[in-house]
Write a protein that holds these residues in place. Structure first.
Motif, PDB file in Angstrom:
ATOM      1  N   HIS A  54       0.828  -1.198   0.000  1.00 34.51           N
ATOM      2  CA  HIS A  54       0.000   0.000   0.000  1.00 34.51           C
ATOM      3  C   HIS A  54       0.868   1.257   0.000  1.00 34.51           C
ATOM      4  O   HIS A  54       0.519   2.270  -0.612  1.00 34.51           O
ATOM      5  CB  HIS A  54      -0.924   0.019   1.215  1.00 34.51           C
ATOM      6  CG  HIS A  54      -2.051  -0.953   1.125  1.00 34.51           C
ATOM      7  ND1 HIS A  54      -2.874  -1.233   2.197  1.00 34.51           N
ATOM      8  CD2 HIS A  54      -2.512  -1.710   0.095  1.00 34.51           C
ATOM      9  CE1 HIS A  54      -3.779  -2.118   1.819  1.00 34.51           C
ATOM     10  NE2 HIS A  54      -3.571  -2.426   0.549  1.00 34.51           N
ATOM     11  N   VAL A  55       1.976   1.193   0.697  1.00 32.11           N
ATOM     12  CA  VAL A  55       2.898   2.333   0.751  1.00 32.11           C
ATOM     13  C   VAL A  55       3.532   2.573  -0.618  1.00 32.11           C
ATOM     14  O   VAL A  55       3.617   3.715  -1.098  1.00 32.11           O
ATOM     15  CB  VAL A  55       3.983   2.098   1.813  1.00 32.11           C
ATOM     16  CG1 VAL A  55       5.055   3.190   1.748  1.00 32.11           C
ATOM     17  CG2 VAL A  55       3.376   2.047   3.211  1.00 32.11           C
ATOM     18  N   LEU A  56       3.965   1.494  -1.258  1.00 32.69           N
ATOM     19  CA  LEU A  56       4.610   1.607  -2.563  1.00 32.69           C
ATOM     20  C   LEU A  56       3.603   1.933  -3.665  1.00 32.69           C
ATOM     21  O   LEU A  56       3.936   2.597  -4.644  1.00 32.69           O
ATOM     22  CB  LEU A  56       5.329   0.301  -2.919  1.00 32.69           C
ATOM     23  CG  LEU A  56       6.481  -0.134  -2.012  1.00 32.69           C
ATOM     24  CD1 LEU A  56       6.974  -1.516  -2.440  1.00 32.69           C
ATOM     25  CD2 LEU A  56       7.623   0.875  -2.050  1.00 32.69           C
ATOM     26  N   GLY A  57       2.384   1.387  -3.509  1.00 29.98           N
ATOM     27  CA  GLY A  57       1.379   1.525  -4.556  1.00 29.98           C
ATOM     28  C   GLY A  57       1.389   0.391  -5.554  1.00 29.98           C
ATOM     29  O   GLY A  57       0.657   0.417  -6.539  1.00 29.98           O
ATOM     30  N   TRP A  58       2.196  -0.621  -5.308  1.00 28.83           N
ATOM     31  CA  TRP A  58       2.276  -1.760  -6.211  1.00 28.83           C
ATOM     32  C   TRP A  58       2.812  -2.984  -5.471  1.00 28.83           C
ATOM     33  O   TRP A  58       3.360  -2.892  -4.370  1.00 28.83           O
ATOM     34  CB  TRP A  58       3.173  -1.456  -7.416  1.00 28.83           C
ATOM     35  CG  TRP A  58       4.554  -0.963  -7.062  1.00 28.83           C
ATOM     36  CD1 TRP A  58       4.955   0.331  -6.925  1.00 28.83           C
ATOM     37  CD2 TRP A  58       5.717  -1.767  -6.790  1.00 28.83           C
ATOM     38  NE1 TRP A  58       6.286   0.401  -6.575  1.00 28.83           N
ATOM     39  CE2 TRP A  58       6.781  -0.875  -6.502  1.00 28.83           C
ATOM     40  CE3 TRP A  58       5.976  -3.137  -6.778  1.00 28.83           C
ATOM     41  CZ2 TRP A  58       8.066  -1.314  -6.196  1.00 28.83           C
ATOM     42  CZ3 TRP A  58       7.259  -3.580  -6.476  1.00 28.83           C
ATOM     43  CH2 TRP A  58       8.295  -2.672  -6.192  1.00 28.83           C
ATOM     44  N   ALA A  59       2.599  -4.153  -6.093  1.00 28.60           N
ATOM     45  CA  ALA A  59       3.120  -5.407  -5.559  1.00 28.60           C
ATOM     46  C   ALA A  59       3.675  -6.236  -6.707  1.00 28.60           C
ATOM     47  O   ALA A  59       3.149  -6.200  -7.823  1.00 28.60           O
ATOM     48  CB  ALA A  59       2.016  -6.194  -4.842  1.00 28.60           C
ATOM     49  N   GLU A  60       4.725  -6.974  -6.445  1.00 25.87           N
ATOM     50  CA  GLU A  60       5.247  -7.912  -7.434  1.00 25.87           C
ATOM     51  C   GLU A  60       4.404  -9.173  -7.374  1.00 25.87           C
ATOM     52  O   GLU A  60       4.193  -9.755  -6.301  1.00 25.87           O
ATOM     53  CB  GLU A  60       6.709  -8.244  -7.138  1.00 25.87           C
ATOM     54  CG  GLU A  60       7.671  -7.102  -7.393  1.00 25.87           C
ATOM     55  CD  GLU A  60       7.897  -6.845  -8.882  1.00 25.87           C
ATOM     56  OE1 GLU A  60       7.515  -7.714  -9.703  1.00 25.87           O
ATOM     57  OE2 GLU A  60       8.431  -5.777  -9.218  1.00 25.87           O
ATOM     58  N   PHE A  61       3.893  -9.617  -8.537  1.00 26.49           N
ATOM     59  CA  PHE A  61       3.077 -10.823  -8.575  1.00 26.49           C
ATOM     60  C   PHE A  61       3.247 -11.509  -9.914  1.00 26.49           C
ATOM     61  O   PHE A  61       2.913 -10.941 -10.951  1.00 26.49           O
ATOM     62  CB  PHE A  61       1.601 -10.489  -8.328  1.00 26.49           C
ATOM     63  CG  PHE A  61       0.711 -11.708  -8.235  1.00 26.49           C
ATOM     64  CD1 PHE A  61       0.627 -12.415  -7.044  1.00 26.49           C
ATOM     65  CD2 PHE A  61      -0.007 -12.157  -9.327  1.00 26.49           C
ATOM     66  CE1 PHE A  61      -0.166 -13.540  -6.948  1.00 26.49           C
ATOM     67  CE2 PHE A  61      -0.808 -13.279  -9.249  1.00 26.49           C
ATOM     68  CZ  PHE A  61      -0.889 -13.985  -8.059  1.00 26.49           C
ATOM     69  N   HIS A  62       3.757 -12.715  -9.881  1.00 29.76           N
ATOM     70  CA  HIS A  62       3.914 -13.557 -11.078  1.00 29.76           C
ATOM     71  C   HIS A  62       4.627 -12.809 -12.205  1.00 29.76           C
ATOM     72  O   HIS A  62       4.239 -12.887 -13.377  1.00 29.76           O
ATOM     73  CB  HIS A  62       2.550 -14.062 -11.545  1.00 29.76           C
ATOM     74  CG  HIS A  62       2.613 -15.402 -12.225  1.00 29.76           C
ATOM     75  ND1 HIS A  62       2.761 -15.542 -13.582  1.00 29.76           N
ATOM     76  CD2 HIS A  62       2.562 -16.666 -11.728  1.00 29.76           C
ATOM     77  CE1 HIS A  62       2.785 -16.815 -13.917  1.00 29.76           C
ATOM     78  NE2 HIS A  62       2.664 -17.529 -12.798  1.00 29.76           N
ATOM     79  N   GLY A  63       5.669 -12.085 -11.829  1.00 31.45           N
ATOM     80  CA  GLY A  63       6.465 -11.363 -12.811  1.00 31.45           C
ATOM     81  C   GLY A  63       5.894 -10.025 -13.241  1.00 31.45           C
ATOM     82  O   GLY A  63       6.475  -9.347 -14.094  1.00 31.45           O
ATOM     83  N   LEU A  64       4.778  -9.629 -12.656  1.00 33.59           N
ATOM     84  CA  LEU A  64       4.149  -8.363 -12.993  1.00 33.59           C
ATOM     85  C   LEU A  64       4.262  -7.384 -11.835  1.00 33.59           C
ATOM     86  O   LEU A  64       4.370  -7.791 -10.674  1.00 33.59           O
ATOM     87  CB  LEU A  64       2.662  -8.564 -13.307  1.00 33.59           C
ATOM     88  CG  LEU A  64       2.292  -9.536 -14.430  1.00 33.59           C
ATOM     89  CD1 LEU A  64       0.776  -9.630 -14.528  1.00 33.59           C
ATOM     90  CD2 LEU A  64       2.901  -9.105 -15.757  1.00 33.59           C
ATOM     91  N   ARG A  65       4.194  -6.096 -12.143  1.00 34.73           N
ATOM     92  CA  ARG A  65       4.054  -5.073 -11.117  1.00 34.73           C
ATOM     93  C   ARG A  65       2.584  -4.680 -11.103  1.00 34.73           C
ATOM     94  O   ARG A  65       2.108  -4.025 -12.035  1.00 34.73           O
ATOM     95  CB  ARG A  65       4.950  -3.879 -11.386  1.00 34.73           C
ATOM     96  CG  ARG A  65       4.813  -2.775 -10.357  1.00 34.73           C
ATOM     97  CD  ARG A  65       5.864  -1.700 -10.504  1.00 34.73           C
ATOM     98  NE  ARG A  65       7.174  -2.157 -10.069  1.00 34.73           N
ATOM     99  CZ  ARG A  65       8.220  -1.349  -9.864  1.00 34.73           C
ATOM    100  NH1 ARG A  65       8.087  -0.043 -10.056  1.00 34.73           N
ATOM    101  NH2 ARG A  65       9.374  -1.850  -9.475  1.00 34.73           N
ATOM    102  N   VAL A  66       1.868  -5.090 -10.059  1.00 32.39           N
ATOM    103  CA  VAL A  66       0.423  -4.910  -9.966  1.00 32.39           C
ATOM    104  C   VAL A  66       0.118  -3.705  -9.083  1.00 32.39           C
ATOM    105  O   VAL A  66       0.647  -3.599  -7.966  1.00 32.39           O
ATOM    106  CB  VAL A  66      -0.244  -6.173  -9.384  1.00 32.39           C
ATOM    107  CG1 VAL A  66      -1.733  -5.971  -9.199  1.00 32.39           C
ATOM    108  CG2 VAL A  66       0.029  -7.368 -10.292  1.00 32.39           C
ATOM    109  N   LEU A  67      -0.728  -2.813  -9.551  1.00 32.20           N
ATOM    110  CA  LEU A  67      -1.136  -1.662  -8.748  1.00 32.20           C
ATOM    111  C   LEU A  67      -1.964  -2.135  -7.555  1.00 32.20           C
ATOM    112  O   LEU A  67      -2.864  -2.955  -7.696  1.00 32.20           O
ATOM    113  CB  LEU A  67      -1.957  -0.693  -9.587  1.00 32.20           C
ATOM    114  CG  LEU A  67      -1.262  -0.087 -10.809  1.00 32.20           C
ATOM    115  CD1 LEU A  67      -2.251   0.741 -11.616  1.00 32.20           C
ATOM    116  CD2 LEU A  67      -0.077   0.748 -10.382  1.00 32.20           C
TER     117      LEU A  67
END
Length: 268
Positions: A54-67
Motif C-alpha cells: 500500500h505504501v509503494l502503490g504496487w506489488a510484485e506478482f507472477h512477474g508483474l508489477r500490480v497496482l
C-alpha cells in the motif's frame, strides 16, 4: 528530513518500527519515492504498520508489477501457485474469470501468460473493482462489481476455461489473530470466510459447473487444515477434483474440472 540517498537512516527508521526486512523494504521505498517529502511520508506510513504494498502503490506478482491501492487486498506470493495450476490445467483457455478479484492480480497474471483471451474480473468491493479495472485494462479485461457470479455477464455461462476464485477463507473467529497489516488495512470481506472459513468456497463450488466450459476448471486457495473439506465440497458439486500443494509457498489449491456436459436447464 530524510534524503533520497540516505539508506542508513531509512533502514534505521524501519527497523525501529519493527520491520523484519528493513533493508529490503528500504531499497524498494527509496527506489519508488520521487522527493524527500514523499520518502518521509512513505517511511512514516510503513512505520505506522501499513502494508508495504500500500505504501509503494504496487506489488510484485507472477512477474508483474500490480497496482495496489489503500484498502484493497494485497496479492500474496503464494497465490502465484494458483495461477500456475490454472495454466497447467487449461493451457489453451480463451475465457478467464478472476472471481473475488481484489486488485485483479490473478486475472492479469493469467492474461499475461495466455495472450489474447477474454478476461473478466469481479468483486463485491467497489474499491477492489476500481483497482482491478486498472490492472486488467492492458489485457482488454472487463471489471464487474457484485456478489460472486451475480456480477458476471450471463453470456459467460458454460464458456469459462479458467475460473480463479481467491475466496476469503479465514474463519470468523480467527480474523483477530491475523497480522495487523491485514487485520487493520485490508477489507474484512476479503478475509472473513465465515464460521469455518469455507462459506464463500461452498457458494463458488455450487455454482461453478454452470459457468465452466467442458474441460474448464475452477481453482480456490485454502489452508492445509481446510483442504480435505474443500475437496469434498468440490466433488459433491460434480467436479473432478484434486488438491495441489506447494510446500515451498505454503499454498494449497483445490482444483475442480468440469468433464461432463451440464444439462441445458442448468446453464440458462
Amino acid at each position: 528530513m530524510l534524503s533520497l540517498s540516505d539508506t542508513t537512516a531509512v533502514v534505521s527508521a524501519l527497523r525501529t518500527a519493527g520491520c523484519v526486512f528493513a533493508e529490503d523494504e528500504a531499497e524498494l521505498i527509496l527506489a519508488t519515492a520521487r522527493t524527500p517529502e514523499e520518502l518521509a511520508t512513505m517511511v512514516d506510513r510503513r512505520a505506522s504498520g501499513q502494508p508495504l504494498e500500500h505504501v509503494l502503490g504496487w506489488a510484485e506478482f507472477h512477474g508483474l508489477r500490480v497496482l495496489v491501492e489503500p484498502g484493497v487486498f494485497v496479492p500474496r506470493r503464494r497465490t502465484e501457485f494458483l495461477v500456475d495450476q490454472g495454466l497447467a490445467q487449461v493451457p489453451g483457455a480463451s475465457v478467464v474469470v478472476d472471481l473475488c478479484c481484489g486488485s485483479g492480480a490473478v486475472g492479469a497474471a493469467l492474461a499475461a501468460a495466455l495472450g489474447d483471451i477474454e478476461l473478466h474480473a469481479a468483486d463485491i468491493d467497489p474499491a477492489a473493482v476500481d483497482c482491478a479495472r486498472r490492472n486488467i485494462a492492458p489485457y482488454g479485461g472487463h471489471a464487474h462489481a457484485g456478489d460472486l457470479f451475480e456480477a458476471l455477464p450471463a453470456a459467460l455461462r458454460g464458456r469459462v476455461g479458467i475460473l480463479a476464485a481467491n475466496v476469503p477463507y479465514v474463519p470468523t473467529g480467527e480474523v483477530g489473530l491475523l497480522p495487523a497489516e491485514a487485520r487493520d488495512h485490508e477489507p474484512l470481506v476479503a478475509l472473513d470466510g465465515g464460521g469455518d472459513g469455507l462459506d464463500v468456497l461452498r457458494r463458488v463450488a455450487a455454482d461453478a459447473p454452470r459457468w465452466l466450459a467442458p474441460g474448464g476448471c475452477v481453482l480456490v486457495e485454502t489452508s492445509e487444515r481446510q483442504a480435505e473439506v474443500a475437496v469434498e465440497t468440490f466433488a459433491r458439486a460434480g467436479l473432478r477434483t484434486r488438491l495441489a500443494v506447494s510446500e515451498e509457498l505454503y499454498a494449497n489449491v483445490v482444483i475442480g474440472v468440469r468433464d461432463q456436459v451440464v444439462q441445458a436447464d442448468q446453464v440458462v
